[in-house]
Design an enzyme around this catalytic site. Structure first.
Site, PDB file in Angstrom:
ATOM      1  N   SER A  93       0.836  -1.195   0.000  1.00  0.00           N
ATOM      2  CA  SER A  93       0.000   0.000   0.000  1.00  0.00           C
ATOM      3  C   SER A  93       0.877   1.255   0.000  1.00  0.00           C
ATOM      4  O   SER A  93       1.718   1.414  -0.879  1.00  0.00           O
ATOM      5  CB  SER A  93      -0.958  -0.040   1.193  1.00  0.00           C
ATOM      6  OG  SER A  93      -1.967   0.933   1.068  1.00  0.00           O
ATOM      7  N   ASP A 224      -8.507  -6.202  -4.804  1.00  0.00           N
ATOM      8  CA  ASP A 224      -8.147  -5.007  -4.041  1.00  0.00           C
ATOM      9  C   ASP A 224      -9.067  -3.835  -4.406  1.00  0.00           C
ATOM     10  O   ASP A 224      -9.048  -3.381  -5.552  1.00  0.00           O
ATOM     11  CB  ASP A 224      -6.691  -4.648  -4.327  1.00  0.00           C
ATOM     12  CG  ASP A 224      -6.151  -3.532  -3.456  1.00  0.00           C
ATOM     13  OD1 ASP A 224      -6.950  -2.810  -2.825  1.00  0.00           O
ATOM     14  OD2 ASP A 224      -4.919  -3.375  -3.401  1.00  0.00           O
ATOM     15  N   HIS A 252      -6.966  -5.994  -0.343  1.00  0.00           N
ATOM     16  CA  HIS A 252      -6.049  -5.033   0.279  1.00  0.00           C
ATOM     17  C   HIS A 252      -5.870  -5.395   1.756  1.00  0.00           C
ATOM     18  O   HIS A 252      -6.100  -4.577   2.652  1.00  0.00           O
ATOM     19  CB  HIS A 252      -6.604  -3.620   0.129  1.00  0.00           C
ATOM     20  CG  HIS A 252      -5.567  -2.549   0.298  1.00  0.00           C
ATOM     21  ND1 HIS A 252      -4.775  -2.109  -0.729  1.00  0.00           N
ATOM     22  CD2 HIS A 252      -5.173  -1.836   1.392  1.00  0.00           C
ATOM     23  CE1 HIS A 252      -3.967  -1.160  -0.295  1.00  0.00           C
ATOM     24  NE2 HIS A 252      -4.189  -0.983   0.999  1.00  0.00           N
TER      25      HIS A 252
END
Length: 272
Positions: A93, A224, A252
């Site tokens: 991320s 995601d 995610h």
């Protein structure tokens, strides 16, 4: 470990200090303890694994003034503090954005890079990559609302449910246990807004990824909602020689259901 004037980071290392180093760089508002123990232990069987708390997370210094790009400098300072000349670096991320800055500014410190649940820095060639889902954006708008601890814990578990996506079955109890473990480490449910409000200038450097010569693996997370496909493909296209591996069902988040194939991909990249 002191990484800047008045700034200390909590740092943990595991594994044989004579083995190749692997630095784990977590995402925004997330303590280093969000790297699952199973992932850390598997990598530590053959590597010297380092994870740490960003500023304003976990046990690290809170409340200092900084830009997000400064967090990339913190990663280098962690390597310096441990006497590590070069390391394999893994970023998730926001951590993936920070690792891209390391690829551009400190390639001599990287043996390899692995990036997942992220997209290219701004200014990368090609069409802009898609952003977060509308549902996730609406949920993020409630991030700073006042809540007691139980309500905050419930908000975070719901947040993980949304981030998890629908690729593999979700277990809210797994994320609740994770948040409680991090809260115990941190001394409470710390506010999660600092990185969202930090200075985000200096991140539009995607065009410079064309000069990267470090071996890079991009792991595609097809479920995601924060960096949906084709973010991974766009990121890989911006970096010469980057390879893409897909972990089926991954969103995610790092639930137990995806750790096996994810670590398989990372270990194969490190071995190569």
């Amino acid at each position: 470990m002191e990484v800047a004037d008045g700034v200390e980071l909590w740092v943990e290392e595991r594994g044989d200090p004579r083995s190749p180093a692997v630095l784990l760089v977590m995402g925004a508002a997330s303590s280093g303890l969000f790297w699952p123990e199973a992932l850390v232990d598997r990598l530590a069987a053959s590597c010297r694994v380092v994870r740490y708390d960003h500023r304003d997370t976990g046990r690290s210094t809170a409340g200092s003034s900084y830009a997000l790009r400064d967090l990339a400098g913190d990663a280098v300072a962690v390597l310096d503090g441990l006497g590590i000349d070069r390391a394999h670096v893994v970023g998730m991320s926001m951590g993936g954005l920070l690792v891209q800055l390391l690829l551009i500014d400190h390639p001599d410190r990287l043996l390899s890079a692995t990036l997942f649940c992220t997209g290219p820095l701004g200014g990368a060639p090609g069409d802009p990559a898609p952003g977060p889902s509308d549902e996730l954006l609406q949920f993020w708008a409630t991030m700073g609302e006042p809540r007691d601890d139980e309500a905050e814990l419930a908000w975070r578990v719901e947040h993980w449910r949304l981030l998890h996506g629908d690729g593999v079955p979700v277990d809210p109890a797994e994320f609740r246990a994770q948040e409680l473990r991090v809260a115990e480490h941190s001394g409470g449910l710390l506010p999660a807004t600092a990185h969202a409000t930090a200075d985000q200038s200096g991140l539009a450097r995607g065009a410079e990824l064309a000069s990267v010569a470090v071996p890079v693996l991009v792991v595609e997370a097809p479920a995601d909602p924060a960096y949906p496909p084709p973010n991974a493909q766009r990121l890989a296209a911006a970096i010469p020689g980057a390879r893409v591996v897909t972990v089926p069902g991954m969103g995610h988040a790092l639930p137990a259901a995806v750790l096996g194939p994810l670590v398989d991909a990372v270990e194969a990249h490190l071995a190569g």
